[in-house]
Design a protein around this motif. Structure first.
Motif, PDB file in Angstrom:
ATOM      1  N   GLN A  53      55.862 101.506  37.229  1.00 33.35           N
ATOM      2  CA  GLN A  53      54.948 101.867  36.159  1.00 33.35           C
ATOM      3  C   GLN A  53      55.661 101.607  34.838  1.00 33.35           C
ATOM      4  OE1 GLN A  53      53.931 105.973  36.876  1.00 33.35           O
ATOM      5  NE2 GLN A  53      52.073 105.376  37.944  1.00 33.35           N
ATOM      6  N   TYR A  54      54.898 101.109  33.840  1.00 32.99           N
ATOM      7  CA  TYR A  54      55.525 100.805  32.561  1.00 32.99           C
ATOM      8  C   TYR A  54      54.510 100.852  31.429  1.00 32.99           C
ATOM      9  CZ  TYR A  54      53.475  96.107  32.872  1.00 32.99           C
ATOM     10  OH  TYR A  54      52.601  95.053  32.945  1.00 32.99           O
ATOM     11  N   VAL A  55      55.043 100.981  30.219  1.00 31.92           N
ATOM     12  CA  VAL A  55      54.239 100.869  29.001  1.00 31.92           C
ATOM     13  C   VAL A  55      54.990  99.939  28.059  1.00 31.92           C
ATOM     14  CG1 VAL A  55      53.110 103.116  29.131  1.00 31.92           C
ATOM     15  CG2 VAL A  55      55.271 102.914  27.930  1.00 31.92           C
ATOM     16  N   SER A  56      54.238  99.199  27.248  1.00 31.08           N
ATOM     17  CA  SER A  56      54.876  98.376  26.232  1.00 31.08           C
ATOM     18  C   SER A  56      54.065  98.471  24.957  1.00 31.08           C
ATOM     19  CB  SER A  56      55.020  96.917  26.677  1.00 31.08           C
ATOM     20  OG  SER A  56      53.789  96.243  26.645  1.00 31.08           O
ATOM     21  N   GLY A  57      54.756  98.356  23.842  1.00 34.73           N
ATOM     22  CA  GLY A  57      54.093  98.444  22.542  1.00 34.73           C
ATOM     23  C   GLY A  57      55.072  98.841  21.463  1.00 34.73           C
ATOM     24  N   GLY A  58      54.609  99.689  20.567  1.00 34.96           N
ATOM     25  CA  GLY A  58      55.422 100.094  19.415  1.00 34.96           C
ATOM     26  C   GLY A  58      54.847  99.564  18.128  1.00 34.96           C
ATOM     27  N   ILE A  59      53.735  98.867  18.235  1.00 37.96           N
ATOM     28  CA  ILE A  59      53.020  98.375  17.060  1.00 37.96           C
ATOM     29  C   ILE A  59      51.595  98.874  17.218  1.00 37.96           C
ATOM     30  CG2 ILE A  59      52.196  96.309  15.851  1.00 37.96           C
ATOM     31  CD1 ILE A  59      54.666  94.855  16.921  1.00 37.96           C
ATOM     32  N   PRO A  60      51.049  99.557  16.280  1.00 38.97           N
ATOM     33  CA  PRO A  60      51.488  99.775  14.913  1.00 38.97           C
ATOM     34  C   PRO A  60      52.615 100.798  14.843  1.00 38.97           C
ATOM     35  CG  PRO A  60      49.499 101.031  15.276  1.00 38.97           C
ATOM     36  CD  PRO A  60      49.759 100.227  16.537  1.00 38.97           C
ATOM     37  N   HIS A  61      53.204 100.863  13.677  1.00 41.98           N
ATOM     38  CA  HIS A  61      54.335 101.751  13.417  1.00 41.98           C
ATOM     39  C   HIS A  61      54.010 103.193  13.804  1.00 41.98           C
ATOM     40  CE1 HIS A  61      57.919 103.200  11.433  1.00 41.98           C
ATOM     41  NE2 HIS A  61      57.180 104.076  10.766  1.00 41.98           N
ATOM     42  N   GLU A  62      52.748 103.592  13.669  1.00 46.35           N
ATOM     43  CA  GLU A  62      52.347 104.960  13.978  1.00 46.35           C
ATOM     44  C   GLU A  62      52.481 105.291  15.464  1.00 46.35           C
ATOM     45  OE1 GLU A  62      50.626 103.768  10.159  1.00 46.35           O
ATOM     46  OE2 GLU A  62      50.591 102.827  12.127  1.00 46.35           O
ATOM     47  N   GLN A  63      52.742 104.297  16.298  1.00 42.17           N
ATOM     48  CA  GLN A  63      52.908 104.510  17.725  1.00 42.17           C
ATOM     49  C   GLN A  63      54.344 104.910  18.076  1.00 42.17           C
ATOM     50  OE1 GLN A  63      52.314 101.054  20.415  1.00 42.17           O
ATOM     51  NE2 GLN A  63      50.433 102.108  20.992  1.00 42.17           N
ATOM     52  N   LEU A  64      55.280 104.735  17.146  1.00 40.60           N
ATOM     53  CA  LEU A  64      56.693 105.004  17.425  1.00 40.60           C
ATOM     54  C   LEU A  64      56.966 106.430  17.870  1.00 40.60           C
ATOM     55  CD1 LEU A  64      58.438 102.907  14.637  1.00 40.60           C
ATOM     56  CD2 LEU A  64      57.974 102.300  17.006  1.00 40.60           C
ATOM     57  N   PRO A  65      56.373 107.465  17.235  1.00 41.41           N
ATOM     58  CA  PRO A  65      56.645 108.826  17.721  1.00 41.41           C
ATOM     59  C   PRO A  65      56.268 109.030  19.189  1.00 41.41           C
ATOM     60  CG  PRO A  65      55.642 108.919  15.547  1.00 41.41           C
ATOM     61  CD  PRO A  65      55.567 107.484  16.009  1.00 41.41           C
ATOM     62  N   ALA A  66      55.195 108.425  19.637  1.00 46.11           N
ATOM     63  CA  ALA A  66      54.786 108.550  21.041  1.00 46.11           C
ATOM     64  C   ALA A  66      55.821 107.908  21.956  1.00 46.11           C
ATOM     65  CB  ALA A  66      53.411 107.920  21.248  1.00 46.11           C
ATOM     66  N   PHE A  67      56.354 106.764  21.568  1.00 51.15           N
ATOM     67  CA  PHE A  67      57.385 106.119  22.384  1.00 51.15           C
ATOM     68  C   PHE A  67      58.664 106.955  22.396  1.00 51.15           C
ATOM     69  CE2 PHE A  67      54.807 102.362  22.628  1.00 51.15           C
ATOM     70  CZ  PHE A  67      55.199 101.811  23.847  1.00 51.15           C
ATOM     71  N   ARG A  68      59.054 107.495  21.260  1.00 50.94           N
ATOM     72  CA  ARG A  68      60.262 108.336  21.224  1.00 50.94           C
ATOM     73  C   ARG A  68      60.091 109.556  22.117  1.00 50.94           C
ATOM     74  NH1 ARG A  68      60.218 107.212  15.225  1.00 50.94           N
ATOM     75  NH2 ARG A  68      61.567 105.395  15.036  1.00 50.94           N
ATOM     76  N   ALA A  69      58.919 110.175  22.083  1.00 53.52           N
ATOM     77  CA  ALA A  69      58.667 111.369  22.895  1.00 53.52           C
ATOM     78  C   ALA A  69      58.671 111.043  24.388  1.00 53.52           C
ATOM     79  CB  ALA A  69      57.340 112.001  22.493  1.00 53.52           C
ATOM     80  N   ALA A  70      58.260 109.856  24.764  1.00 52.95           N
ATOM     81  CA  ALA A  70      58.162 109.477  26.180  1.00 52.95           C
ATOM     82  C   ALA A  70      59.443 108.851  26.722  1.00 52.95           C
ATOM     83  CB  ALA A  70      57.005 108.496  26.371  1.00 52.95           C
ATOM     84  N   ARG A  71      60.418 108.642  25.880  1.00 50.22           N
ATOM     85  CA  ARG A  71      61.655 107.938  26.287  1.00 50.22           C
ATOM     86  C   ARG A  71      62.243 108.512  27.572  1.00 50.22           C
ATOM     87  NH1 ARG A  71      65.369 104.753  23.483  1.00 50.22           N
ATOM     88  NH2 ARG A  71      64.328 105.168  21.526  1.00 50.22           N
ATOM     89  N   ARG A  72      62.343 109.835  27.663  1.00 53.19           N
ATOM     90  CA  ARG A  72      62.989 110.467  28.819  1.00 53.19           C
ATOM     91  C   ARG A  72      62.149 110.380  30.100  1.00 53.19           C
ATOM     92  NH1 ARG A  72      64.293 114.263  24.631  1.00 53.19           N
ATOM     93  NH2 ARG A  72      66.502 114.044  24.107  1.00 53.19           N
ATOM     94  N   ASP A  73      60.866 110.080  29.965  1.00 51.15           N
ATOM     95  CA  ASP A  73      59.987 109.981  31.134  1.00 51.15           C
ATOM     96  C   ASP A  73      60.136 108.650  31.874  1.00 51.15           C
ATOM     97  OD1 ASP A  73      58.987 112.477  30.440  1.00 51.15           O
ATOM     98  OD2 ASP A  73      57.294 111.629  29.336  1.00 51.15           O
TER      99      ASP A  73
END
Length: 160
Positions: A53-73
């Protein structure tokens, strides 16, 4: 007569602009929602390739907090950047392959939608191979059961 054409075009442009400015704009479609200032954008939809299972993105910039929060998952966090002068900047559209070093199994192959690809892979050693603008970069990582592992790949500045 040659001067009359540009003047008539200018008059038509000004007149049509004034008419446009006075007409009300149609209401935006709900499907065309835009990001409000300081609005957080959730993670993209989780995808599956084989057992990964995977996710990819980070654009737009407003998506960065969601990626940081999910890093450990996600066991493997891949970040792709490209040099621009003296700094590294986000990039998208890199082709990424994750290969199990021990078995040679291709765990995941995907074109990513931003600078980040978070993947749930089992513990083990992996080669992360990224291709961008016909350039190939590789990183080797060891994923452990109890923590997420980060792989950062930086491509050289694009040739113009």
């Amino acid at each position: 007569m040659h001067n009359a054409v540009p003047i008539l075009a200018l008059v038509a442009l000004v007149w049509s602009g004034a008419a446009w400015a006075q007409s009300p704009l149609p209401a935006p479609s709900p499907a065309l929602k835009t990001v409000e200032p300081n609005e957080a954008v959730p993670l993209p939809e989780v995808k599956t390739a084989g057992t990964v299972q995977y996710v990819s993105g980070g654009i737009p910039h407003e998506q960065l907090p969601a990626f940081r929060a999910a890093r450990r998952d996600y066991a493997l966090n891949i970040e792709i950047f490209q040099r621009d002068g003296g700094r590294s900047v986000f990039t998208a559209d890199a082709q990424v392959r994750i290969v199990n070093v021990k078995s040679g199994e291709l765990m995941l192959e995907s074109k990513i939608d931003g600078p980040y690809l978070w993947a749930k892979v089992p513990p083990g050693q992996y080669r992360v191979v990224a291709t961008l603008n016909d350039q190939v970069k590789e990183a080797r990582v060891t994923v452990k059961a109890s923590q997420s592992t980060r792989a950062v790949i930086v491509f050289p500045q694009a040739q113009e």
